[in-house]
Write a protein that holds these residues in place. Structure first.
Motif, short mmCIF file in Angstrom:
data_model
loop_
_atom_site.label_atom_id
_atom_site.label_comp_id
_atom_site.label_asym_id
_atom_site.label_seq_id
_atom_site.Cartn_x
_atom_site.Cartn_y
_atom_site.Cartn_z
N GLU A 1 40.72 -2.58 22.73
CA GLU A 1 40.59 -2.18 22.16
C GLU A 1 39.96 -3.19 20.53
N HIS A 2 40.31 -4.50 21.65
CA HIS A 2 40.48 -5.95 19.99
C HIS A 2 38.68 -6.37 21.23
N ALA A 3 38.56 -5.84 22.12
CA ALA A 3 38.10 -7.10 23.13
C ALA A 3 35.99 -6.87 22.68
N LEU A 4 35.99 -8.70 22.18
CA LEU A 4 35.03 -9.14 21.78
C LEU A 4 33.01 -8.26 22.65
N SER A 5 32.94 -7.51 21.72
CA SER A 5 31.44 -6.92 22.18
C SER A 5 30.56 -7.41 22.68
N GLY A 6 30.61 -9.06 22.40
CA GLY A 6 29.38 -10.29 22.50
C GLY A 6 28.73 -10.73 21.75
#
Length: 557
Positions: free
Chosen positions: A147-152
């Protein structure tokens, strides 16, 4: 032909490979998706980070040069890479950065909150908090929750002296759309959007008129790559960019994508890269980043490569990669270039300029000899066109910007003492490189016009196996009938000679004679005559020498 979709990857220089791995995998939660080497410099890692599979638009890549000094930000380069993060995750990320002791500052980018901090070598990394496209393929083993991951990537920021010329490229042949402008601490920031709905859509330009250019080293961006669909479309871009006046390289096989490169007028180096074949092409998704992967043409050198590169630990698997025999080196530390006055001539004691690898860290070198009226600084610009990081580039300066006073076809005594002094200058540089552990077979000597003539005359008089020789518009020195009974053999040295058939300074007959004489002394000569070109350097000549340098870099491991 489709407009450019957005960002494909960013390639940066680092100093310590393990600190680089730790930062991107443990702090930012990115997967180390591929461990390979720089295909143009196989003694250097090429590390790729991204989502689970390394999808285009998520890929941050690094060339680590152990011990490299930090670069300096400036115009003509990308200075910041921004990742997209969920809008609700700002608190999570500021807390996470604090827990790792990473200082940060808070900003706003076109209405969205952002934080800025540095990677271990000083590149600005930014997180832009706004809801948009999800990460293409979340890495389940990431230390950062989904839920907090960097999207790119969200965007990159380039500093330029004038926005207008770069904007013409982006909104013209590349098909970006201008979004708008806002004030920035450095000037006016203008944003451009690629034509897709995925990640990595934006390029920001900050206009900084009159400010100095950046100095490339650790923490500096080497190039920014843009996405194109496939090989066919890439070739269309190659043609289109050429029609707009950009010097575009031939297609380069980077194993996981195909690439073309060109330098924009501001100085930023762009790449156009294909989406396919991708990183799972040579190892399964569940083992990405676990092994040192080499292209087929380097497999025979695996033992030498693994002995040279520093060991790194990939925390995902707990495995150590590289470092077999690390610490053994043939280079000798210490001395800087100095032209020893073995000939009391006008050029002894003149400065020698360098760029690229530091001498004590380089395995190969290029000696660049400027032409009449030119300078060492000017000829060093060829290093940017060759775009190969394995080399130390070294350029001696002639007194008064001229190596010898008359035409290279004049009687030899009329060009003394400049001629002998210039030949001694090259010999002193070769000797100094030898003191640094760089043997002649790993040295390429070349130049333009008067410098090309001097380079050819030097290798003819000092015959041995060199890494290579190139002459852009040049020939052997002396009037017709000059004895050419040079001693020794060039022992298979590759020599490239390129010239126009109507060059006003270099007669075609001298080019052909020089090629024949050098071949007779054991060189492998590639002579190319360009109809109607005049006294200049063309793209085909640059590509030919670039291939020569790639071969030398591979042999230097």
């Amino acid at each position: 032909m489709n407009p450019i979709q957005g960002l494909h990857h960013l390639t940066v220089m680092a100093s310590d490979p393990q600190k680089n791995v730790d930062f991107f995998t443990q702090v930012l939660g990115q997967r180390l998706v591929k461990v390979t080497v720089n295909f143009d410099d196989p003694g250097t890692y090429h590390l790729y980070y991204g989502d689970e599979t390394g999808a285009p638009g998520t890929i941050m890549t690094y060339f680590p040069w152990p011990g490299a000094a930090r670069g300096q930000r400036g115009n003509g380069e990308i200075v910041a890479a921004a990742y997209a993060a969920p809008a609700a995750s700002q608190g999570y990320w500021t807390t996470r950065l604090q827990s790792f002791g990473v200082p940060f500052s808070e900003h706003t980018r076109f209405g969205s909150p952002a934080v800025r901090f540095e990677d271990p070598d000083g590149l600005w990394i930014e997180l832009i908090f706004e809801d948009g496209a999800a990460v293409p393929s979340f890495w389940p083993n990431s230390p950062v929750p989904r839920e907090h991951a960097l999207s790119g990537f969200h965007s990159v920021t380039g500093w330029v002296a004038q926005t207008a010329r770069t904007e013409a490229l982006l909104t013209g042949p590349l098909g970006f759309t201008r979004v708008g402008s806002e004030p920035d601490a450095e000037g006016t920031r203008t944003r451009y959007r690629g034509q897709s709905d995925g990640v990595g859509l934006y390029i920001d330009l900050v206009e900084r008129p009159g400010q100095p250019h950046g100095q490339f080293s650790a923490g500096s961006v080497h190039h920014v790559a843009l996405r194109t669909v496939d090989d066919t479309e890439q070739l269309e871009y190659q043609t289109l960019l050429g029609e707009h006046g950009y010097q575009v390289t031939p297609v380069q096989d980077r194993q996981y994508f195909h690439s073309i490169y060109f330098r924009e007028h501001s100085g930023i180096l762009f790449e156009v890269a294909t989406d396919a074949p991708g990183f799972p092409d040579d190892e399964p998704v569940e083992e990405l980043g676990k092994h040192l992967k080499l292209p087929a043409w380097y497999e025979s050198k695996r033992a030498a490569i693994e002995a040279r590169i520093k060991p790194i630990v990939n925390h995902e698997y707990g495995v150590t990669i590289g470092g077999k025999g690390h610490g053994q080196t043939s280079s000798q530390p210490g001395a800087s270039i100095s032209a020893g006055p073995r000939v009391d001539g006008p050029h002894q004691g003149q400065p020698v300029m360098t760029t690229g690898r530091a001498l004590q860290d380089a395995r190969a070198a290029v000696i660049l000899v400027h032409g009449r009226g030119g300078s060492a600084e000017d000829i060093l610009n060829l290093s940017q066109q060759f775009n190969l990081s394995a080399f130390a580039y070294v350029a001696p300066q002639a007194q008064g910007h001229t190596w010898y006073p008359e035409s290279f076809l004049a009687p030899l005594d009329r060009n003394e003492p400049g001629l002998s002094s210039g030949l001694q200058m090259i010999d002193d540089v070769v000797a100094t490189l030898g003191e640094q552990g760089i043997a002649p077979e790993h040295i390429v000597i070349g130049g333009f016009s008067q410098g090309a003539c001097l380079a050819l005359e030097y290798v003819a008089r000092n015959a041995r196996r060199y890494g290579g020789v190139f002459a852009f518009s040049g020939g052997l020195i002396g009037p017709d009938g000059t004895p050419r009974d040079y001693p020794g053999t060039l022992d298979g040295t590759p020599i490239f000679i390129g010239c126009s058939d109507v060059d006003g300074h270099i007669p075609l007959r001298r080019v052909e004679e020089s090629a024949e004489i050098l071949a007779g002394h054991g060189a492998k000569v590639d002579k190319r005559i360009y109809p109607g070109m005049g006294h200049t350097i063309n793209e085909d000549e640059i590509s030919a020498v670039q291939k020569m340098l790639q071969d030398v870099a591979a042999l230097s491991v």
